[in-house]
Structures are given as structure tokens and as C-alpha cells.
Design an enzyme around this catalytic site. Structure first.
Site, PDB file in Angstrom:
ATOM      1  N   THR A  38      64.837  40.529   3.607  1.00 46.70           N
ATOM      2  CA  THR A  38      66.072  40.876   2.903  1.00 46.70           C
ATOM      3  C   THR A  38      66.896  41.884   3.676  1.00 46.70           C
ATOM      4  O   THR A  38      68.126  41.892   3.604  1.00 46.70           O
ATOM      5  CB  THR A  38      65.702  41.430   1.511  1.00 46.70           C
ATOM      6  N   SER A  85      59.619  36.817   4.623  1.00 46.02           N
ATOM      7  CA  SER A  85      58.274  37.303   4.988  1.00 46.02           C
ATOM      8  C   SER A  85      57.165  36.401   4.456  1.00 46.02           C
ATOM      9  O   SER A  85      56.011  36.529   4.871  1.00 46.02           O
ATOM     10  CB  SER A  85      58.057  38.736   4.526  1.00 46.02           C
ATOM     11  N   THR A 118      60.124  42.253   2.178  1.00 46.36           N
ATOM     12  CA  THR A 118      59.265  43.126   1.363  1.00 46.36           C
ATOM     13  C   THR A 118      58.109  42.386   0.690  1.00 46.36           C
ATOM     14  O   THR A 118      57.118  43.001   0.322  1.00 46.36           O
ATOM     15  CB  THR A 118      60.085  43.843   0.281  1.00 46.36           C
ATOM     16  N   ASP A 119      58.240  41.044   0.520  1.00 48.46           N
ATOM     17  CA  ASP A 119      57.209  40.325  -0.245  1.00 48.46           C
ATOM     18  C   ASP A 119      55.810  40.457   0.367  1.00 48.46           C
ATOM     19  O   ASP A 119      54.825  40.614  -0.351  1.00 48.46           O
ATOM     20  CB  ASP A 119      57.565  38.840  -0.367  1.00 48.46           C
ATOM     21  N   LYS A 191      53.404  46.472  -3.012  1.00 48.07           N
ATOM     22  CA  LYS A 191      54.640  46.163  -3.744  1.00 48.07           C
ATOM     23  C   LYS A 191      54.292  46.024  -5.224  1.00 48.07           C
ATOM     24  O   LYS A 191      53.463  45.188  -5.589  1.00 48.07           O
ATOM     25  CB  LYS A 191      55.261  44.873  -3.200  1.00 48.07           C
ATOM     26  N   GLU A 311      26.230  40.079  -6.702  1.00 47.18           N
ATOM     27  CA  GLU A 311      26.720  38.763  -6.246  1.00 47.18           C
ATOM     28  C   GLU A 311      28.070  38.994  -5.588  1.00 47.18           C
ATOM     29  O   GLU A 311      29.016  39.422  -6.248  1.00 47.18           O
ATOM     30  CB  GLU A 311      26.901  37.782  -7.408  1.00 47.18           C
TER      31      GLU A 311
HETATM   32  N1  ASP Z   1      61.706  37.138   0.069  1.00 46.67           N
HETATM   33  C1  ASP Z   1      62.106  38.307   0.834  1.00 46.67           C
HETATM   34  C2  ASP Z   1      61.121  38.481   1.973  1.00 46.67           C
HETATM   35  O1  ASP Z   1      60.030  38.933   1.758  1.00 46.67           O
HETATM   36  C3  ASP Z   1      62.133  39.493  -0.038  1.00 46.67           C
HETATM   37  C4  ASP Z   1      62.515  40.781   0.625  1.00 46.67           C
HETATM   38  O2  ASP Z   1      62.587  40.937   1.814  1.00 46.67           O
HETATM   39  O3  ASP Z   1      62.768  41.745  -0.142  1.00 46.67           O
HETATM   40  O4  ASP Z   1      61.429  38.137   3.080  1.00 46.67           O
END
Ligand code: ASP
Length: 346
Positions: A38, A85, A118-119, A191, A311
């Protein structure tokens, strides 16, 4: 929809391009590795903070959009990938870690920054934390709003990340995550919210520090997480397959069996509570461990410790996605079940 805004933003970014190549040799060198996300995202509407396209803007534009970077560092950019990501894979991770190890061995480099979606940012941050052998700062930064949004957070986050990577006080602290004016330990940070700006947290361990007007301030002397392992990946070409399974009421072992059939060399289960599982799952875990395939039991609760298990292996402080990273590195290292258990349970 706001095409005019977008083209104005792009034009402004283009005008600043000259700053990207601004040589600033008297400042510490910081290398920025861009991977997309993002922070490099764009939308036709400046109000769009959920339906934009991640990984659209290249590293030169990212750098030139924040000309203030040159006041703190001699910045060099390299595009490693430009993607959401969710598409970051082991080839990118291995390439990135190897490149960073080489770069930080250069005496003139004070630190590196990785721009990232961020993902899955926490997985890359944790991977780098365990595989980069240097006391210099490795800073992973993202943004929750695309570059085209009103009040986009990427520019300030990038400036703060570069300031952190060029700061002597940032050494000996392992890899760090920067978003929302906070400095988090890559080892613990996760996150915690799907859309909000204040999403990156380590609920139990807290932050390492914060930024005031962009300047990093630490709460503690340099320190590293207890028992943080290091893995030399300089000769690793491929990481063994590790799959994550999610637990719920009435779970049966069909997906566990399918994962093994598909070639998984290790399994992580996001168990309920303290890594708990149904009786049939416990039986299947035992059988899998007896075959020499490690099964790490983490928790789907999103927080907390998973205690040692009879286990399978209790994941300790590691959430499922971090446990998967650690398990695949341990397997790549050729560790046996006893050593693997020690990484998680000691
Ligand atoms: N879907 C985006 C990513 O992880 C979300 C982000 O960057 O906030 O690339």
C-alpha cells in the site's frame, strides 16, 4: 473517483525526481529495498483506502516524493519486487535477506529500509530478524493508506524509517517495524487490525520507542529478544514447505493428511486457546510427529504464549505465521525434532 487529483499527485512526484539521485555523501548511507504494498499503492479516488491497487509506484518515485530524506541520509533505492505483500514468496525473501547481509557489510552503510505491504509485513520482518547477521538497523515499513489517499501515511512512515536506519541508537536492537509513529520489534510485532492505522502492535511486549516530529526516541537501552535464533541462509536455495492449519470445533485431520501428502515437511496449527486440539487431531498430531514431521501448536487467539506439549510442540511466543517462518528456517538448517522443540519450548 478523482483523476485530476491523481495526475496532480503524479506530476508533483515527477517534479521531485531530481532529489532521488541527489548524492549526499556526507550523510550516512541508507539503502531502501522496495517490494510494493500500500505504501506504493494508488487509486483513482483520493478517498479510497480499501479498494486501491497495491504495488504501483516504483522506488524512485517513493524516494523523490519525500525530498526531506536527503536531510538525514544518502539514500539509494532498489526495486526488489512491486507487488501486494500477499505475493511475497520465499524467492523474494531469500534474495532480500542475502542482499541486505551484503549491503550491511559495507562500512559506509548505516542501515537498510524495506518498504512492504502490511498484510504479510510481519513475516518478512521476522524472517529478516532471524537471518540478517548485523548489529545495524533493518527497518521494515509500510502504510495503511495508498500514496494517492487524503492524509496518506506512507511519506511520514518512510521518512521515520530512514531516520531510524541512519541513527546510531538504533543499532543492536534487531529488525524493527515502523508505522504510525511507533517503533516495534520485528520479533514480536504483529498486524492486529485489518484496516486501521494503529494496527501494528506487540500486545504483551509493547513498543521499543516512538517518533516525535519524525525523530526516533527509544524507551530502553539496546536489547534483543530472549533466545532469538540466527539462521545462516547464504547457501539456502529453497525453504522446505510448511503449512498452517486453523482449528475450530469438530475439526478432523483431513487437511493435516492432505498437507503431508502434498509434501509438507512441517505443520503449524493455529489451535484454540493454549494451542488446544480435539482428541482426533491430537491423535493425528502424534502420528505425524512419530513419522519425524514436526507439528507446532500455536494459537488462534491472536495473543499469548503456548506452553510445551506432549503431542506436538508448543509454539511459545510465536503466533502461527511467525511459527511457520521459524519452522521452515529450522528445517532448512537440517535441525532434528529435539532441536526444533528447543527453539519453541525452552
Ligand atoms: N494488501 C496490501 C499489502 O499487503 C495491504 C497493505 O499494504 O497495507 O500489500
Amino acid at each position: 473517483m478523482n483523476k485530476k487529483y491523481l495526475s496532480k499527485t503524479m506530476a508533483a512526484l515527477m517534479l521531485c525526481t531530481s532529489f532521488a539521485s541527489f548524492a549526499n555523501a556526507d550523510k550516512p548511507t541508507v539503502k531502501i529495498y522496495a517490494t510494493g504494498g500500500t505504501i506504493a499503492g494508488s487509486s483513482e479516488s483520493n478517498m479510497d483506502t480499501t479498494d486501491y491497487k497495491a504495488g504501483k509506484i516504483g522506488v524512485d518515485l517513493l524516494i523523490s516524493a519525500v525530498p526531506e530524506l536527503k536531510d538525514f541520509a544518502h539514500v539509494i533505492g532498489e526495486q526488489i519486487a512491486n507487488t501486494d505483500s500477499n505475493n511475497i514468496n520465499q524467492n523474494i525473501l531469500l534474495k532480500l535477506s542475502k542482499a541486505i547481509n551484503l549491503q550491511l557489510a559495507d562500512a559506509k552503510t548505516s542501515g537498510v529500509v524495506v518498504t512492504h505491504g502490511t498484510d504479510t509485513l510481519e513475516e518478512t520482518a521476522f524472517f529478516l530478524d532471524l537471518t540478517v547477521k548485523s548489529d545495524k538497523p533493518v527497518v521494515i515499513v509500510g502504510a495503511m493508506r495508498p500514496a494517492t489517499a487524503i492524509s496518506a501515511d506512507g511519506g511520514m512512515n518512510l521518512l521515520e524509517a530512514v531516520r531510524l536506519a541512519s541513527d546510531d541508537d538504533a543499532k543492536h536492537r534487531g529488525a524493527m517495524v515502523v508505522l504510525n509513529d511507533r517503533i516495534g520489534s520485528a520479533f514480536y510485532t504483529t498486524k492486529t487490525n485489518s484496516t486501521m492505522l494503529d494496527t501494528f502492535k506487540a500486545t504483551e511486549q509493547g513498543y521499543l520507542g516512538a517518533f516525535l516530529s519524525g525523530e526516533p526516541h527509544f524507551y530502553y537501552e539496546p536489547t534483543k529478544p530472549v533466545d532469538k535464533p540466527y539462521f545462516d541462509i547464504s547457501h539456502v536455495k529453497q525453504l522446505p514447505k510448511v503449512k498452517i492449519l486453523y482449528s475450530y470445533q469438530d475439526q478432523d485431520p483431513a487437511l493435516l493428511h492432505a498437507a503431508i501428502k502434498d509434501g509438507a515437511k512441517g505443520i503449524v496449527i493455529a489451535g484454540t486457546g493454549n494451542g488446544s486440539l480435539s482428541d482426533v487431531m491430537l491423535e493425528a498430531v502424534k502420528e505425524t510427529m512419530d513419522k519425524g514431521i514436526p507439528v507446532v501448536r500455536s494459537t488462534r487467539t491472536g495473543n499469548g504464549f503456548v506452553t510445551p506439549k506432549q503431542e506436538g510442540i508448543g509454539s511459545g511466543v510465536y503466533n502461527p505465521q511467525k511459527a511457520k517462518v521459524l519452522l521452515s528456517l529450522a528445517l532448512a538448517h537440517g535441525d532434528n525434532l529435539k532441536t526444533i522443540r528447543n527453539y519453541f519450548e525452552n
